[in-house]
Design an enzyme around this catalytic site. Structure first.
Site, PDB file in Angstrom:
ATOM      1  N   LYS A   5       0.823  -1.214   0.000  1.00  0.00           N
ATOM      2  CA  LYS A   5       0.000   0.000   0.000  1.00  0.00           C
ATOM      3  C   LYS A   5       0.861   1.270   0.000  1.00  0.00           C
ATOM      4  CE  LYS A   5      -2.286  -0.937   3.813  1.00  0.00           C
ATOM      5  NZ  LYS A   5      -1.653  -2.208   4.242  1.00  0.00           N
ATOM      6  N   ARG A  31      -9.316   0.959   9.308  1.00  0.00           N
ATOM      7  CA  ARG A  31      -8.890  -0.407   9.593  1.00  0.00           C
ATOM      8  C   ARG A  31      -9.925  -1.174  10.416  1.00  0.00           C
ATOM      9  NH1 ARG A  31      -2.883   0.654   9.271  1.00  0.00           N
ATOM     10  NH2 ARG A  31      -1.799  -1.313   9.530  1.00  0.00           N
ATOM     11  N   ARG A  78      11.493  -5.989   4.595  1.00  0.00           N
ATOM     12  CA  ARG A  78      11.165  -4.574   4.426  1.00  0.00           C
ATOM     13  C   ARG A  78      12.122  -3.682   5.225  1.00  0.00           C
ATOM     14  NH1 ARG A  78       5.168  -2.303   5.264  1.00  0.00           N
ATOM     15  NH2 ARG A  78       5.383  -2.935   7.431  1.00  0.00           N
ATOM     16  N   ARG A 115      11.470  -1.726  10.770  1.00  0.00           N
ATOM     17  CA  ARG A 115      10.481  -1.323  11.760  1.00  0.00           C
ATOM     18  C   ARG A 115      10.457  -2.339  12.900  1.00  0.00           C
ATOM     19  NH1 ARG A 115       5.012   0.093   8.540  1.00  0.00           N
ATOM     20  NH2 ARG A 115       4.231  -1.090  10.311  1.00  0.00           N
ATOM     21  N   ARG A 154      -0.006  -9.014  13.655  1.00  0.00           N
ATOM     22  CA  ARG A 154      -0.621  -7.983  12.799  1.00  0.00           C
ATOM     23  C   ARG A 154      -1.500  -8.621  11.735  1.00  0.00           C
ATOM     24  NH1 ARG A 154       4.414  -5.345  10.757  1.00  0.00           N
ATOM     25  NH2 ARG A 154       3.106  -3.942   9.586  1.00  0.00           N
TER      26      ARG A 154
HETATM   27  P1  AMP Z   1       1.173   0.580   9.233  1.00  0.00           P
HETATM   28  O1  AMP Z   1       2.378   1.428   8.992  1.00  0.00           O
HETATM   29  O2  AMP Z   1      -0.009   1.008   8.421  1.00  0.00           O
HETATM   30  O3  AMP Z   1       1.462  -0.897   9.127  1.00  0.00           O
HETATM   31  O4  AMP Z   1       0.742   0.831  10.750  1.00  0.00           O
HETATM   32  C1  AMP Z   1       1.623   0.517  11.827  1.00  0.00           C
HETATM   33  C2  AMP Z   1       0.863   0.405  13.125  1.00  0.00           C
HETATM   34  O5  AMP Z   1       0.237   1.673  13.429  1.00  0.00           O
HETATM   35  C3  AMP Z   1      -0.279  -0.597  13.121  1.00  0.00           C
HETATM   36  O6  AMP Z   1       0.139  -1.920  13.391  1.00  0.00           O
HETATM   37  C4  AMP Z   1      -1.172  -0.039  14.233  1.00  0.00           C
HETATM   38  O7  AMP Z   1      -0.641  -0.329  15.513  1.00  0.00           O
HETATM   39  C5  AMP Z   1      -1.042   1.468  14.012  1.00  0.00           C
HETATM   40  N1  AMP Z   1      -2.071   1.961  13.064  1.00  0.00           N
HETATM   41  C6  AMP Z   1      -1.889   2.489  11.820  1.00  0.00           C
HETATM   42  N2  AMP Z   1      -3.058   2.820  11.244  1.00  0.00           N
HETATM   43  C7  AMP Z   1      -4.019   2.476  12.146  1.00  0.00           C
HETATM   44  C8  AMP Z   1      -5.447   2.538  12.131  1.00  0.00           C
HETATM   45  N3  AMP Z   1      -6.124   3.016  11.075  1.00  0.00           N
HETATM   46  N4  AMP Z   1      -6.103   2.085  13.239  1.00  0.00           N
HETATM   47  C9  AMP Z   1      -5.454   1.613  14.307  1.00  0.00           C
HETATM   48  N5  AMP Z   1      -4.114   1.504  14.373  1.00  0.00           N
HETATM   49  C10 AMP Z   1      -3.393   1.935  13.311  1.00  0.00           C
END
Ligand code: AMP
Length: 215
Positions: free
Chosen positions: A13, A88, A127, A160, A171
């Site tokens: 994404k 989400r 990654r 990360r 996740r």
């Molecule tokens: P990402 O970079 O999109 O994989 O997000 C990393 C982490 O941020 C996720 O595993 C969640 O802990 C938090 N996070 C990001 N976007 C959301 C969302 N829309 N709702 C809840 N937690 C989020």
């Protein structure tokens, strides 16, 4: 154009968002990036979010909804935006509808990046991300020109902390349980376009462009 990118962690994404942003000139709004920055800066809600992110859990809805609401009130999203990693949960999707209704705007398209779970674990483990500008890399499929240095800004590339095998598994489970129902939610609204995402970055982007070109 107002776009939602939906799909499991590691589906690409962020990478596709950056390409759409460059070509279509609309900003990427990545809740994960905003949350990581807040954690790094040690802000009040960054501190609140940190344990959830570390454990691979979702940050509480009200926190993320607040972030998006604030972000959507700024001028640079007037001509469109790419929501990457939001919504989400169903609660977030419903809150987004209410926000957009208040602003008198609507989502044009939801791109669903569909990819087998085995491939996700492999991708997420390889990654790396730029500490400064958040550009994502993959050591196997899209490596940087120089090890550990960002091609775009020269920043340091890091893994990360939530890209470890144990947190990745959590996740993916959270995705299946809380985010996957949104596929049905947007499908019912006739907004969903499926993008099979096992190919290369360029192959996937060609499909994305074909869909966006028709909007
Ligand atoms: P990402 O970079 O999109 O994989 O997000 C990393 C982490 O941020 C996720 O595993 C969640 O802990 C938090 N996070 C990001 N976007 C959301 C969302 N829309 N709702 C809840 N937690 C989020």
């Amino acid at each position: 154009m107002r776009i939602i990118l939906l799909g499991p962690p590691g589906a690409g994404k962020g990478t596709q968002a950056k390409k759409i942003e460059e070509e279509f000139g609309i900003p990427q709004l990545a809740t994960g990036d905003i949350i990581r920055l807040a954690i790094k800066e040690g802000t009040e809600w960054g501190k609140r979010a940190e344990p959830f992110v570390r454990e691979g859990q979702l940050v509480p809805d009200e926190v993320v909804i607040g972030i998006v609401k604030e972000r959507l009130s700024r001028d640079d999203v007037r001509n469109g935006f790419i929501l990457d990693g939001f919504p989400r949960t169903l609660k977030q999707a419903e809150a987004l509808e209410a926000m957009l209704q208040d602003l008198g705007i609507a989502i044009d398209v939801v791109l669903y990046f569909d990819i087998p779970a085995e491939e996700l674990v492999r991708r997420l483990s390889a990654r790396r991300v730029c500490e400064s500008c958040q550009t994502p890399y993959n050591l196997i499929s899209s490596p940087p020109k120089n090890d550990e240095i960002c091609d775009r800004c020269g920043g340091k590339l890091v893994q990360r902390p939530d890209d470890t095998p144990e947190v990745i598994r959590k996740r993916l489970a959270v995705y299946e349980e809380q985010t996957k129902p949104l596929v049905e939610f947007y499908s019912r609204k006739s907004l969903l376009h499926v993008v099979p995402s096992s190919g290369t970055i360029e192959e996937i982007y060609a499909q994305v462009k074909a869909i966006l070109g028709k909007k």
